[in-house]
Design a protein around this motif. Structure first.
Motif, PDB file in Angstrom:
ATOM      1  N   UNK A   1       0.819  -1.218   0.000  1.00  0.00           N
ATOM      2  CA  UNK A   1       0.000   0.000   0.000  1.00  0.00           C
ATOM      3  C   UNK A   1       0.851   1.266   0.000  1.00  0.00           C
ATOM      4  N   UNK A   2       2.184   1.103  -0.007  1.00  0.00           N
ATOM      5  CA  UNK A   2       3.063   2.265  -0.103  1.00  0.00           C
ATOM      6  C   UNK A   2       3.657   2.752   1.193  1.00  0.00           C
ATOM      7  N   UNK A   3       3.649   1.927   2.233  1.00  0.00           N
ATOM      8  CA  UNK A   3       4.208   2.343   3.527  1.00  0.00           C
ATOM      9  C   UNK A   3       5.684   2.721   3.394  1.00  0.00           C
ATOM     10  N   UNK A   4       6.120   3.610   4.251  1.00  0.00           N
ATOM     11  CA  UNK A   4       7.481   4.128   4.180  1.00  0.00           C
ATOM     12  C   UNK A   4       8.508   3.096   4.622  1.00  0.00           C
ATOM     13  N   UNK A   5       9.729   3.248   4.131  1.00  0.00           N
ATOM     14  CA  UNK A   5      10.849   2.418   4.573  1.00  0.00           C
ATOM     15  C   UNK A   5      10.996   2.523   6.088  1.00  0.00           C
ATOM     16  N   UNK A   6      11.195   1.380   6.748  1.00  0.00           N
ATOM     17  CA  UNK A   6      11.373   1.374   8.194  1.00  0.00           C
ATOM     18  C   UNK A   6      10.089   1.241   8.981  1.00  0.00           C
ATOM     19  N   UNK A   7       8.935   1.176   8.305  1.00  0.00           N
ATOM     20  CA  UNK A   7       7.667   0.975   9.005  1.00  0.00           C
ATOM     21  C   UNK A   7       7.737  -0.314   9.821  1.00  0.00           C
ATOM     22  N   UNK A   8       7.252  -0.269  11.050  1.00  0.00           N
ATOM     23  CA  UNK A   8       7.304  -1.427  11.942  1.00  0.00           C
ATOM     24  C   UNK A   8       5.894  -1.834  12.359  1.00  0.00           C
ATOM     25  N   UNK A   9       5.680  -3.137  12.452  1.00  0.00           N
ATOM     26  CA  UNK A   9       4.422  -3.700  12.946  1.00  0.00           C
ATOM     27  C   UNK A   9       4.751  -4.494  14.202  1.00  0.00           C
ATOM     28  N   UNK A  10       4.151  -4.101  15.327  1.00  0.00           N
ATOM     29  CA  UNK A  10       4.423  -4.730  16.616  1.00  0.00           C
ATOM     30  C   UNK A  10       3.111  -5.223  17.201  1.00  0.00           C
ATOM     31  N   UNK A  11       3.074  -6.509  17.589  1.00  0.00           N
ATOM     32  CA  UNK A  11       1.834  -7.101  18.099  1.00  0.00           C
ATOM     33  C   UNK A  11       2.032  -7.648  19.508  1.00  0.00           C
ATOM     34  N   UNK A  12       0.948  -7.656  20.288  1.00  0.00           N
ATOM     35  CA  UNK A  12       0.977  -8.275  21.610  1.00  0.00           C
ATOM     36  C   UNK A  12       0.919  -9.790  21.497  1.00  0.00           C
TER      37      UNK A  12
END
Length: 205
Positions: free
Chosen positions: A14-25
């Motif tokens: 979808x075009x997210x920026x470089x370095x985007x992080x996804x963190x989940x519990x």
């Protein structure tokens, strides 16, 4: 989430920026190499994916996983009283048990061009051993007083964002990877692409 890698893939497309992080519990469908399930109980683990778009001309995708293993070890150790070791090629070990797994995936775009890479890691940070498979371990008993998983996750994000592209380009991680490797000096089974196998002793990386 099902898997932080799956969410990060959607964001990348979808075009997210470089370095985007996804963190989940927690993850309901965490996975490792070759589709193996990765246990992801909530409230105590770190489940993280960082997406990377920027690469250099000398960037080597095959170095992403081992470089990530070294950088993850170094990022986590300020929170620990012990040193981590690496089992070929993507698992972090403590006292003979797996405490973390790393999965790197390329995301293709149009015409076979690579849009970016997903660097996924799961860490049994303060996880109760009873919640884990018998082959897995936890960092719970070697955490320094006051160590929190949010701070540890932030350290991992910084390492993957800032140090990983360079390490996977110049091979600067290799000496440390060899030092931490549990493979060297061990008997291994070598499997050829045709499926033939033989036993050997791993002498060098």
């Amino acid at each position: 989430v099902g898997s932080t890698d799956d969410v990060a893939r959607q964001l990348l497309l979808a075009g997210a920026a470089n370095g985007t992080a996804v963190l989940a519990d927690t993850q309901t469908a965490g996975r490792g190499q070759r589709g193996r399930a990765f246990s992801s109980p909530g409230g105590s683990g770190i489940y993280l994916t960082v997406l990377l778009r920027a690469v250099t001309d000398r960037f080597s995708p095959t170095w992403l996983t081992p470089a990530s293993a070294v950088l993850a070890s170094q990022a986590l150790e300020p929170f620990l009283t012990r040193e981590l070791h690496i089992k070929w090629v993507n698992d972090l070990f403590l006292d003979g048990a797996k405490v973390s797994g790393i999965l790197t995936e390329a995301v293709p775009g149009e015409n076979g061009r690579i849009l970016g890479f997903l660097i996924g890691i799961g860490v049994n940070f303060a996880t109760e051993p009873a919640l884990l498979p018998s082959v897995a371990g936890s960092l719970r008993d070697v955490l320094r007083v006051g160590s929190g998983r949010v701070e540890a996750a932030a350290a991992l994000i910084r390492a993957f964002r800032e140090a990983l592209p360079k390490a996977a380009a110049d091979g600067s991680f290799l000496q440390e990877y060899r030092r931490r490797s549990l493979l060297l000096g061990s008997e291994v089974k070598v499997v050829s692409p045709s499926g033939e196998s033989y036993l050997a002793v791993a002498e060098a990386i």
